[in-house]
Enzyme design. Structure first.
Site, PDB file in Angstrom:
ATOM      1  N   SER A 257      38.090  41.722  40.644  1.00  0.00           N
ATOM      2  CA  SER A 257      38.522  41.044  41.581  1.00  0.00           C
ATOM      3  C   SER A 257      38.626  39.697  41.220  1.00  0.00           C
ATOM      4  O   SER A 257      38.002  39.090  40.028  1.00  0.00           O
ATOM      5  CB  SER A 257      37.828  41.165  42.545  1.00  0.00           C
ATOM      6  OG  SER A 257      38.421  40.762  44.002  1.00  0.00           O
TER       7      SER A 257
ATOM      8  N   LYS B 248      92.661  49.079  47.851  1.00  0.00           N
ATOM      9  CA  LYS B 248      92.512  50.001  46.814  1.00  0.00           C
ATOM     10  C   LYS B 248      92.864  51.398  47.247  1.00  0.00           C
ATOM     11  O   LYS B 248      93.713  51.871  46.121  1.00  0.00           O
ATOM     12  CB  LYS B 248      90.673  50.361  46.664  1.00  0.00           C
ATOM     13  CG  LYS B 248      89.860  49.054  46.317  1.00  0.00           C
ATOM     14  CD  LYS B 248      88.532  49.335  46.128  1.00  0.00           C
ATOM     15  CE  LYS B 248      87.792  50.007  47.543  1.00  0.00           C
ATOM     16  NZ  LYS B 248      87.920  49.048  48.655  1.00  0.00           N
TER      17      LYS B 248
ATOM     18  N   ASP C  22      37.632  35.729  41.011  1.00  0.00           N
ATOM     19  CA  ASP C  22      36.462  34.872  40.768  1.00  0.00           C
ATOM     20  C   ASP C  22      35.139  35.768  40.877  1.00  0.00           C
ATOM     21  O   ASP C  22      33.970  35.432  41.164  1.00  0.00           O
ATOM     22  CB  ASP C  22      36.100  34.010  42.121  1.00  0.00           C
ATOM     23  CG  ASP C  22      35.210  32.994  41.725  1.00  0.00           C
ATOM     24  OD1 ASP C  22      35.256  32.427  40.800  1.00  0.00           O
ATOM     25  OD2 ASP C  22      34.501  32.686  42.947  1.00  0.00           O
TER      26      ASP C  22
ATOM     27  N   ASP D  64      22.158  35.968  38.107  1.00  0.00           N
ATOM     28  CA  ASP D  64      21.388  34.693  38.251  1.00  0.00           C
ATOM     29  C   ASP D  64      21.437  34.312  39.777  1.00  0.00           C
ATOM     30  O   ASP D  64      20.375  33.815  40.230  1.00  0.00           O
ATOM     31  CB  ASP D  64      21.943  33.509  37.273  1.00  0.00           C
ATOM     32  CG  ASP D  64      23.257  33.321  37.386  1.00  0.00           C
ATOM     33  OD1 ASP D  64      24.104  33.979  37.194  1.00  0.00           O
ATOM     34  OD2 ASP D  64      23.665  32.092  37.659  1.00  0.00           O
TER      35      ASP D  64
ATOM     36  N   LYS E 197      35.524  36.650  35.101  1.00  0.00           N
ATOM     37  CA  LYS E 197      36.178  37.059  34.062  1.00  0.00           C
ATOM     38  C   LYS E 197      36.429  36.027  32.651  1.00  0.00           C
ATOM     39  O   LYS E 197      36.161  36.214  31.543  1.00  0.00           O
ATOM     40  CB  LYS E 197      37.534  37.911  34.256  1.00  0.00           C
ATOM     41  CG  LYS E 197      37.180  38.837  35.198  1.00  0.00           C
ATOM     42  CD  LYS E 197      38.605  39.828  35.536  1.00  0.00           C
ATOM     43  CE  LYS E 197      39.508  38.771  36.321  1.00  0.00           C
ATOM     44  NZ  LYS E 197      38.984  38.375  37.722  1.00  0.00           N
TER      45      LYS E 197
ATOM     46  N   SER F   8      82.531  50.727  45.583  1.00  0.00           N
ATOM     47  CA  SER F   8      81.473  50.805  44.091  1.00  0.00           C
ATOM     48  C   SER F   8      80.973  49.299  43.875  1.00  0.00           C
ATOM     49  O   SER F   8      81.388  48.701  42.666  1.00  0.00           O
ATOM     50  CB  SER F   8      82.247  51.390  42.927  1.00  0.00           C
ATOM     51  OG  SER F   8      83.494  50.912  42.485  1.00  0.00           O
TER      52      SER F   8
END
Length: 637
Positions: A38, A480, A40, A174, A43, A548
């Site tokens: 996740s 068309k 913070d 820590d 890493k 189309s």
């Protein structure tokens, strides 16, 4: 001894030491791993600590780090190790990781490439990219927060992609006074979740990336922890490559090596197994067999080659083999199929368009593929299977897919190379998804193309014509259908065998179940394309009048037909002219909001880039346009 002799001897010793160092370094094994979890969780700090402790930072980098730590760091006056990895300005500004950052470092025993993956959910696709080549994942957990949503998501993805070596690093010990109770509670929570998603084993350790506890040596602050420090674990874990070498031989061909008339070999990276001269091999998908005569590298010939080596293989026979083929051991080849079930991780801002053709790249093979509506998506927080019509950004779903020709594959659980693929948008060339093949569909093995004695040439010959598909495309109201009708009347007077497929007419029967969403429009054109192809097989001149709107679907139909049989006719009418005509009142409805997804108003139209024929209905009447089209197509006999 003179000073010159001393210098020469010293230089020789230095050169020897350098050569010895390089030789030792070259033969070290390489471990690729990622850090994930996740936001913070520490890493980047952990990777910075690993670089620092392994002496992989130059003096000028250390000086810059110390200066940056005081200026933009988050650790007061102490060194902020995360700044070694977070290089983007936006990353330093926000204190987060956005993109995947790769770093190299080495110890006496092994070389490493580590990918620092972002923790934010919106960057999950970046994390998946980093995990795709990793042998090991360090799952970071903030000791103060425990197992979070993104911890679960990243764990699920790592397991999905086949990373079997997982380290649960409970960081920032820590800040909880190195409490064993906190560590044990997190370990228990993660163990329950890991077993739920199929992670069979993992290695847990309490660490502090900032303080260095249990990173390179065991810490006095955690006397209750009796495992290895992190770096020793990374140095000793077994590599996937070692396992790959025990599997059957596979080599996806990257290119055919023909430096001269006397040499012909097939080059590629061996993905699994081993091969020696004299071994019987099979080339897939053709199934042709031969025997290996020699194995060549840039430096020399080899008596044996194993997974992880790039080689050129020569055959005893003149076997047809090219890029995209797979060379395999003859008595245990991989499968060949064109229909599959797969898990797909969607990585694009635009959703999956069901039925649209994408490029599928698997190893050295590239084919056209269509993806069906997902069977379900996975909620990684609850492991629920949810119904879905498509896949959105970061979604994980299971769906069936079909390629336009058979490909050589193995289930992803057996082979990353022949089981893992990416999806590429044909128009933008963006990588939009990544996936893992599960198995080929039974119907792909049981349904075969039935050969017939009377083919398309015979059908067309009886009609004394060349089969064609005249594909009229343009905006609604462009003309068309009117022009296509005039063309068919002219061809009928010339004793040509024709059939007109009109957009409105097919929605009364064949496509009456389809609406006007983008997915339905794609399926509408796919069905019409298949019908047009069958009619062309019968020797007819097929006229189709459909808006189309998307190029990729028109190209999909073109690919269904032999060369020169698909003639794209662009009825070029400006939007304002088509809207002014508004014979059916559709533009008025669209402007009022009563008709959604209407082409030209709230849905795009992509005009052809290179149509075979273009007619402008502002400059010519429908009759003139039809006469022009007939003059263009009739010389093509």
């Amino acid at each position: 001894m003179s000073d010159t002799d001393t210098i020469y001897k010293t230089d020789a010793l230095i050169a020897h030491d350098i050569d010895a160092y390089l030789d030792t370094h070259q033969h070290k094994s390489l471990l690729r791993f990622i850090t994930c979890g996740s936001v913070d969780d520490g890493k980047s700090t952990l990777i910075g600590r690993l670089l620092y402790d392994s002496k992989m930072i130059f003096e000028d980098q250390l000086e810059a780090l110390q200066a940056d730590s005081k200026r933009v760091g988050t650790q007061g006056q102490e060194i902020d190790f995360a700044l070694l990895v977070d290089g983007l300005a936006a990353e330093r500004e926000q204190g987060i990781t956005i993109d995947v950052a790769y770093r190299f470092f080495a110890t006496e025993k092994r070389k490493f490439i580590v990918a620092d993956c972002p923790g934010h959910e919106q960057y999950t696709r970046n994390m998946f990219t980093g995990a795709s080549t990793a042998d090991l994942a360090i799952m970071m957990i903030d000791a103060r927060k425990g197992v979070l949503v993104q911890t679960r998501r990243h764990s699920y993805l790592c397991n999905l992609i086949g990373i079997k070596n997982i380290v649960l690093a409970v960081n920032k010990m820590d800040l909880v006074d190195y409490s064993q109770q906190v560590f044990d509670e997190i370990f228990a929570d993660y163990t329950a979740f890991a077993h739920e998603i199929g992670i069979k084993s993992f290695t847990a350790m309490p660490i502090s990336g900032f303080k260095g506890d249990n990173i390179t040596t065991l810490s006095e602050n955690t006397p209750w922890f009796t495992g290895q420090p992190l770096i020793e674990h990374l140095e000793s874990v077994e590599l996937d490559l070692t396992t790959d070498q025990t599997k059957p031989f596979r080599l996806p061909v990257q290119w055919v090596n023909r430096p001269n008339l006397d040499f012909r070999g097939f080059s590629g990276l061996i993905s699994s197994g081993s091969v020696k001269p004299g071994d019987a091999v099979r080339v897939l998908p053709s199934g042709k067999t031969s025997t290996v005569t020699k194995i060549v590298t840039l430096d020399d010939e080899l008596d044996e080659a194993v997974a992880g080596q790039s080689v050129t293989i020569c055959f005893a026979d003149e076997v047809d083999c090219s890029r995209g083929n797979v060379i395999a051991v003859a008595d245990a080849p991989p499968e060949v199929s064109d229909q599959f079930e797969a898990t797909i991780v969607w990585m694009d801002d635009d959703p999956l368009h069901v039925g649209r053709a994408y490029w599928l790249k698997l190893g050295t093979q590239t084919v056209s593929v269509t993806v069906q509506q997902p069977k379900y998506t996975v909620n990684v927080n609850t492991m629920e299977h949810l119904a879905a019509k498509t896949l959105e950004l970061n979604a994980i779903g299971v769906a069936e897919l079909a390629t336009d020709k058979p490909i050589v594959f193995e289930p992803y659980a057996l082979s990353r190379t022949l089981g893992g693929f990416i999806l590429i948008d044909k128009i933008t060339n963006r990588t939009v998804g990544a996936g893992m093949l599960h198995f080929s569909l039974r119907r792909a093995q049981n349904v075969h193309w039935q050969a017939t004695d009377i083919g398309r040439e015979e059908h067309a010959g009886l009609k004394n014509q060349k089969a064609r598909v005249l594909w009229f495309t343009g905006l609604s109201g462009s003309g068309k259908s009117t022009i296509a009708n005039e063309v068919e009347k002219s061809l009928n007077l010339m004793n040509r065998h024709t059939f007109l497929l009109d957009g409105d007419n097919v929605r009364h029967g064949l496509n009456k179940d389809l609406g006007f969403t983008e997915a339905d429009r794609i399926e509408n054109i796919r069905r019409v394309g298949e019908v047009a192809k069958l009619m062309a097989d019968a020797g007819l001149i097929v006229l189709t009048a459909f808006i189309s709107p998307f190029r990729v679907e028109r190209d999909m139909v073109r690919a269904m037909l032999p060369d020169a049989e698909f003639i794209e006719i662009f009825v070029d009418t400006p939007l304002e002219v088509a809207e002014a005509r508004d014979v059916k009142g559709l533009y008025k409805k669209a402007r009022s909001g009563a008709l959604k997804n209407f082409t030209g108003i709230d849905s795009p139209y992509e005009p052809p880039l290179n149509p075979e024929i273009r007619v402008n209905t502002v400059e010519m009447t429908a009759t003139e346009a039809a006469e022009y089209i007939v003059r263009q197509i009739m010389p093509l006999k």
